[in-house]
Scaffold this active site. Structure first.
Site, short mmCIF file in Angstrom:
data_model
loop_
_atom_site.label_atom_id
_atom_site.label_comp_id
_atom_site.label_asym_id
_atom_site.label_seq_id
_atom_site.Cartn_x
_atom_site.Cartn_y
_atom_site.Cartn_z
N GLU A 128 9.00 14.10 -6.09
CA GLU A 128 9.37 13.55 -7.40
C GLU A 128 9.69 12.05 -7.31
O GLU A 128 9.36 11.28 -8.20
CB GLU A 128 10.58 14.29 -7.97
CG GLU A 128 10.32 15.72 -8.33
CD GLU A 128 9.40 15.87 -9.52
OE1 GLU A 128 8.23 15.46 -9.41
OE2 GLU A 128 9.84 16.40 -10.54
N THR A 181 6.25 9.98 -16.58
CA THR A 181 7.70 10.15 -16.52
C THR A 181 8.38 8.80 -16.28
O THR A 181 9.44 8.52 -16.87
CB THR A 181 8.08 11.15 -15.41
OG1 THR A 181 7.50 12.42 -15.74
CG2 THR A 181 9.57 11.32 -15.28
N1 HSE Z 1 14.58 15.26 -16.29
C1 HSE Z 1 13.36 14.53 -16.13
C2 HSE Z 1 13.19 13.59 -17.31
C3 HSE Z 1 12.23 15.51 -16.07
O1 HSE Z 1 13.38 14.03 -18.44
O2 HSE Z 1 12.87 12.43 -17.09
C4 HSE Z 1 10.87 14.89 -15.94
O3 HSE Z 1 9.91 15.92 -15.98
#
Ligand code: HSE
Length: 298
Positions: A128, A181
């Site tokens: 990630e 993201t």
């Molecule tokens: N919690 C993270 C966000 C998840 O919302 O940026 C990304 O999939």
């Protein structure tokens, strides 16, 4: 012979649980294949199901996760890996997390299980970090452990698997616009007004209670996010209409899946979840935007 591992897509945040709550879907998901090779180092010999991902192990999450594990154990042999993508990247369904989780689990199997599944979470988080610039665990933890998983703390990492305490069905609609993201995180305000914080932790605590007490009405009242959803939703075409359509069709609640653009809704029965999926699809019917849609038991 390759060891072959499937890891599922996940819905992170679940409205009020930004970066600390996620759950696993049954499908879609990714498969990682891994086998031992005598020469040191990692090769990624094939990537199927998607184009454009790097086969350089330092630039692909499966290579990065595997490398961290080999380094931790000071293993002298190498690995050959294959990645079979069953879902698009940049979807908000934990695509990089599914690849990272499958890689961690597969390499652990190949090495004779030196780590428990919970101990694999920090390795998968490195995927990630590569994919989004932030090592969040709310996708990788449920992809590895299944069900709902709460991340009580990041430092030290404290992951609380909740399993699936109540029967729930998830409708997911993925409008095919790519949303990274890293971008969806970069636009977030760094400070939270106190009143919004109070409502958010009230909702998150109540959502936990609703899940553990199997109280559908409480789950429904708690599925809100007044902080991040308003800051991100403009990135998702027709989000407001899609969410309203899901609620009108009987969903307990709905919101952005992860950082989007997928939209998720939770329902108490499979029939309602199918109705919700259809209702959201209708919203996009004349928009010219292609969709992927799924219904999955949680
Ligand atoms: N919690 C993270 C966000 C998840 O919302 O940026 C990304 O999939």
């Amino acid at each position: 012979e390759y060891i072959k591992v499937f890891a599922p897509a996940t819905v992170a945040n679940v409205c009020c649980g930004f970066d600390v709550l996620g759950f696993a879907l049954e499908q879609p998901g990714d498969e990682v294949w891994v086998r031992r090779k005598d020469a040191p180092g990692i090769t990624i010999s094939a990537i199927r199901g998607i184009s454009g991902l790097s086969q350089n192990p330092e630039e692909n999450v499966v290579g990065v996760v595997a490398q961290k594990m080999l380094a931790e154990l000071q293993v002298s042999f190498g690995l050959d890996m294959q990645l079979h993508k069953g879902m698009p990247v940049g979807s908000g369904l934990g695509s990089s997390a599914a690849s990272s989780a499958a890689a961690a689990y597969a390499v652990n199997e190949l090495l004779g299980k030196p780590f428990t599944t919970e101990e694999l979470v920090p390795f998968a988080m490195e995927g990630e970090r590569l994919a989004s610039g932030s090592a969040h665990a709310d996708n990788v933890a449920p992809s590895l452990l299944g069900g709902f998983v709460l991340v009580r703390s990041y430092d030290p990492l404290d992951v609380v698997p909740l399993g699936v305490p109540v029967e729930l069905y998830c409708s997911v609609v993925h409008p095919q616009v790519e949303l990274k993201t890293s971008l969806a995180r970069s636009i977030l305000k760094k400070d939270i007004p106190l009143q919004k914080g109070i409502r958010q932790w009230g909702n998150l605590a109540a959502l936990m209670a609703g899940l553990l007490k199997a109280d559908y009405a409480l789950i429904g009242r708690s599925l809100h996010d007044e902080i991040f959803e308003p800051e991100r939703s403009f990135l998702i075409p027709l989000f407001k209409q899609a969410k309203q359509a899901a609620l009108d069709a009987g969903a307990l609640g709905a919101g952005i899946s992860g950082s989007g653009p997928s939209i998720f809704a939770l329902s108490a029965t499979e029939q309602v979840a199918f109705d919700v999926r259809t209702a959201i699809e209708q919203v996009y019917l004349s928009s010219g935007i292609d969709l992927h849609a799924y219904v999955s038991q949680v």
